[in-house]
Design a protein around this motif. Sequence first.
Motif, PDB file in Angstrom:
ATOM      1  N   VAL A 206       0.827  -1.204   0.000  1.00 57.83           N
ATOM      2  CA  VAL A 206       0.000   0.000   0.000  1.00 57.83           C
ATOM      3  C   VAL A 206       0.864   1.258   0.000  1.00 57.83           C
ATOM      4  N   LYS A 207       1.994   1.239   0.698  1.00 54.71           N
ATOM      5  CA  LYS A 207       2.886   2.406   0.734  1.00 54.71           C
ATOM      6  C   LYS A 207       3.581   2.606  -0.610  1.00 54.71           C
ATOM      7  N   ARG A 208       3.952   1.515  -1.255  1.00 53.43           N
ATOM      8  CA  ARG A 208       4.586   1.646  -2.573  1.00 53.43           C
ATOM      9  C   ARG A 208       3.587   2.212  -3.587  1.00 53.43           C
ATOM     10  N   LEU A 209       2.331   1.755  -3.494  1.00 55.47           N
ATOM     11  CA  LEU A 209       1.307   2.266  -4.404  1.00 55.47           C
ATOM     12  C   LEU A 209       1.020   3.745  -4.140  1.00 55.47           C
ATOM     13  N   GLU A 210       1.067   4.145  -2.876  1.00 59.88           N
ATOM     14  CA  GLU A 210       0.902   5.575  -2.555  1.00 59.88           C
ATOM     15  C   GLU A 210       2.039   6.388  -3.162  1.00 59.88           C
ATOM     16  N   ALA A 211       3.263   5.860  -3.107  1.00 58.89           N
ATOM     17  CA  ALA A 211       4.414   6.553  -3.700  1.00 58.89           C
ATOM     18  C   ALA A 211       4.245   6.676  -5.211  1.00 58.89           C
ATOM     19  N   ILE A 212       3.776   5.597  -5.845  1.00 61.18           N
ATOM     20  CA  ILE A 212       3.516   5.629  -7.288  1.00 61.18           C
ATOM     21  C   ILE A 212       2.492   6.707  -7.624  1.00 61.18           C
ATOM     22  N   GLN A 213       1.444   6.781  -6.826  1.00 61.97           N
ATOM     23  CA  GLN A 213       0.388   7.757  -7.078  1.00 61.97           C
ATOM     24  C   GLN A 213       0.933   9.188  -6.990  1.00 61.97           C
ATOM     25  N   LYS A 214       1.742   9.457  -5.985  1.00 64.93           N
ATOM     26  CA  LYS A 214       2.328  10.800  -5.825  1.00 64.93           C
ATOM     27  C   LYS A 214       3.246  11.139  -6.996  1.00 64.93           C
ATOM     28  N   LEU A 215       4.045  10.176  -7.429  1.00 66.52           N
ATOM     29  CA  LEU A 215       4.954  10.424  -8.552  1.00 66.52           C
ATOM     30  C   LEU A 215       4.177  10.655  -9.844  1.00 66.52           C
ATOM     31  N   GLN A 216       3.108   9.895 -10.047  1.00 64.48           N
ATOM     32  CA  GLN A 216       2.263  10.112 -11.227  1.00 64.48           C
ATOM     33  C   GLN A 216       1.665  11.514 -11.216  1.00 64.48           C
ATOM     34  N   GLU A 217       1.170  11.927 -10.073  1.00 67.49           N
ATOM     35  CA  GLU A 217       0.565  13.258  -9.954  1.00 67.49           C
ATOM     36  C   GLU A 217       1.589  14.345 -10.269  1.00 67.49           C
ATOM     37  N   ALA A 218       2.863  14.058  -9.966  1.00 69.69           N
ATOM     38  CA  ALA A 218       3.931  15.014 -10.262  1.00 69.69           C
ATOM     39  C   ALA A 218       4.378  14.937 -11.719  1.00 69.69           C
ATOM     40  N   GLY A 219       3.987  13.848 -12.436  1.00 71.90           N
ATOM     41  CA  GLY A 219       4.321  13.728 -13.856  1.00 71.90           C
ATOM     42  C   GLY A 219       5.449  12.790 -14.208  1.00 71.90           C
ATOM     43  N   TRP A 220       5.943  12.000 -13.238  1.00 67.08           N
ATOM     44  CA  TRP A 220       7.037  11.070 -13.513  1.00 67.08           C
ATOM     45  C   TRP A 220       6.528   9.826 -14.235  1.00 67.08           C
ATOM     46  N   LYS A 221       7.348   9.288 -15.144  1.00 67.34           N
ATOM     47  CA  LYS A 221       7.027   8.018 -15.796  1.00 67.34           C
ATOM     48  C   LYS A 221       7.275   6.877 -14.818  1.00 67.34           C
ATOM     49  N   ILE A 222       6.382   5.899 -14.841  1.00 67.49           N
ATOM     50  CA  ILE A 222       6.424   4.795 -13.878  1.00 67.49           C
ATOM     51  C   ILE A 222       6.708   3.477 -14.600  1.00 67.49           C
ATOM     52  N   GLY A 223       7.563   2.674 -13.995  1.00 67.06           N
ATOM     53  CA  GLY A 223       7.769   1.296 -14.429  1.00 67.06           C
ATOM     54  C   GLY A 223       7.269   0.354 -13.350  1.00 67.06           C
ATOM     55  N   LEU A 224       6.738  -0.783 -13.756  1.00 68.67           N
ATOM     56  CA  LEU A 224       6.301  -1.812 -12.814  1.00 68.67           C
ATOM     57  C   LEU A 224       7.135  -3.060 -13.057  1.00 68.67           C
ATOM     58  N   ARG A 225       7.733  -3.589 -11.996  1.00 74.81           N
ATOM     59  CA  ARG A 225       8.618  -4.738 -12.120  1.00 74.81           C
ATOM     60  C   ARG A 225       8.066  -5.903 -11.302  1.00 74.81           C
ATOM     61  N   PHE A 226       7.394  -6.814 -11.994  1.00 72.81           N
ATOM     62  CA  PHE A 226       6.888  -8.043 -11.372  1.00 72.81           C
ATOM     63  C   PHE A 226       7.953  -9.109 -11.590  1.00 72.81           C
ATOM     64  N   ASP A 227       9.039  -8.927 -10.894  1.00 64.90           N
ATOM     65  CA  ASP A 227      10.234  -9.729 -11.154  1.00 64.90           C
ATOM     66  C   ASP A 227      11.085  -9.762  -9.888  1.00 64.90           C
ATOM     67  N   PRO A 228      11.109 -10.912  -9.173  1.00 66.00           N
ATOM     68  CA  PRO A 228      10.622 -12.201  -9.634  1.00 66.00           C
ATOM     69  C   PRO A 228       9.171 -12.486  -9.247  1.00 66.00           C
ATOM     70  N   ILE A 229       8.490 -13.217 -10.126  1.00 64.12           N
ATOM     71  CA  ILE A 229       7.228 -13.857  -9.764  1.00 64.12           C
ATOM     72  C   ILE A 229       7.586 -15.026  -8.842  1.00 64.12           C
ATOM     73  N   ILE A 230       6.923 -15.106  -7.709  1.00 62.31           N
ATOM     74  CA  ILE A 230       7.245 -16.144  -6.724  1.00 62.31           C
ATOM     75  C   ILE A 230       6.091 -17.142  -6.615  1.00 62.31           C
ATOM     76  N   ASP A 231       6.401 -18.406  -6.817  1.00 63.86           N
ATOM     77  CA  ASP A 231       5.406 -19.459  -6.647  1.00 63.86           C
ATOM     78  C   ASP A 231       5.003 -19.536  -5.170  1.00 63.86           C
ATOM     79  N   CYS A 232       3.736 -19.790  -4.927  1.00 60.47           N
ATOM     80  CA  CYS A 232       3.239 -19.837  -3.548  1.00 60.47           C
ATOM     81  C   CYS A 232       1.895 -20.550  -3.528  1.00 60.47           C
ATOM     82  N   ASP A 233       1.403 -20.863  -2.332  1.00 61.19           N
ATOM     83  CA  ASP A 233       0.056 -21.431  -2.198  1.00 61.19           C
ATOM     84  C   ASP A 233      -0.968 -20.405  -2.676  1.00 61.19           C
ATOM     85  N   ASN A 234      -2.029 -20.883  -3.314  1.00 60.78           N
ATOM     86  CA  ASN A 234      -3.092 -20.001  -3.819  1.00 60.78           C
ATOM     87  C   ASN A 234      -2.538 -18.924  -4.750  1.00 60.78           C
ATOM     88  N   PHE A 235      -1.588 -19.329  -5.581  1.00 61.24           N
ATOM     89  CA  PHE A 235      -0.881 -18.399  -6.463  1.00 61.24           C
ATOM     90  C   PHE A 235      -1.849 -17.563  -7.302  1.00 61.24           C
TER      91      PHE A 235
END
Length: 319
Positions: A206-235
């Motif tokens: 939730v804090k990282r998403l809040e940071a993303i929102q603030k940066l977007q509002e300021a006009g910064w380009k955002i990258g999302l890194r789903f790396d690594p994807i981690i195997d887990c129960d109920n993946f």
Amino acid sequence: MTFVYVEKEVQTHPRTLKVLEKLKPSHVIPIDRYPEIFNRKNQHFRLQKKQASFILAKKHGTLIYPTPPGYGIGAKHNYYFSHFLNCPFDCRYCFLQGMYRSASFVLFVNFEEFQEEIKEKMGEDKATFFSGYDGDSLAMDAKTGFLSAFLPFFRKHPNAELELRTKSVFIRELLKQTPFPNCVVAFSLSPQPLIQELEKKTPPLVKRLEAIQKLQEAGWKIGLRFDPIIDCDNFEYHYTHFFEKVFAVVDETLLHSVSLGAFRLPKPVMKEMKRLKPHDSLLAINQEGPRIQEKLRFCHEKLLNYFDKRKLFVCAEEF
């Protein structure tokens, strides 16, 4: 900060003096070269992680390296540089614990020489330079002054794209500055249950998403890194709801790129991590090739519901 080791060659460097003023160590210990502390034998990474020392040094030799194959976000040429070694966070899957003998932080203060070598790599074609390869790009910025030195440099060179990869929410310096198109603030993200279990000391989702929102509002380009994807129960359940939360916040018009990758390590690094953590099931489960490919395909399909497929880059040997 109790101890700071300083190479004699950079004792009077202006950046050294600035960092020491911020760290306020009780002891400053002069050394000849940082490897005499950082590469000593019989060090225990896990024990040092509890209270890491700081080392100020000069980086010699090659400063800018080509990225591994498949590591990129759309540019023809891709490079990485490491002005800082190690990370204040403590993720169970992090390759640094298998790469380095020491958990000490190393800051190379000769930023200007990094910048000169970046200039040499520039050409007519666009090139991306990744700064968060051997440590988090933002987490230690209050002490290192990295952003205040490198953002103005990249602003002047539009053919050189800078990726700042981070799990940090320390965005104060970015919010002070005017955004520019060749800088991407890229957040590494995971479902909150995995952050809680595997990404010790990192900010919650939730804090990282809040940071993303603030940066977007300021006009910064955002990258999302789903790396690594981690195997887990109920993946499928966890990752489906995770993507929903992320893209409820992300503005696609400011979304620069999304990368997707499996948990992968060079064999020597994996061997060392298994030595340090012989009973860690994470290392075994996430090395099962066919199963991981299945998870990547699932995530790939889900992600394409949210943005243009040209923005998606898969970092994997197979898919």
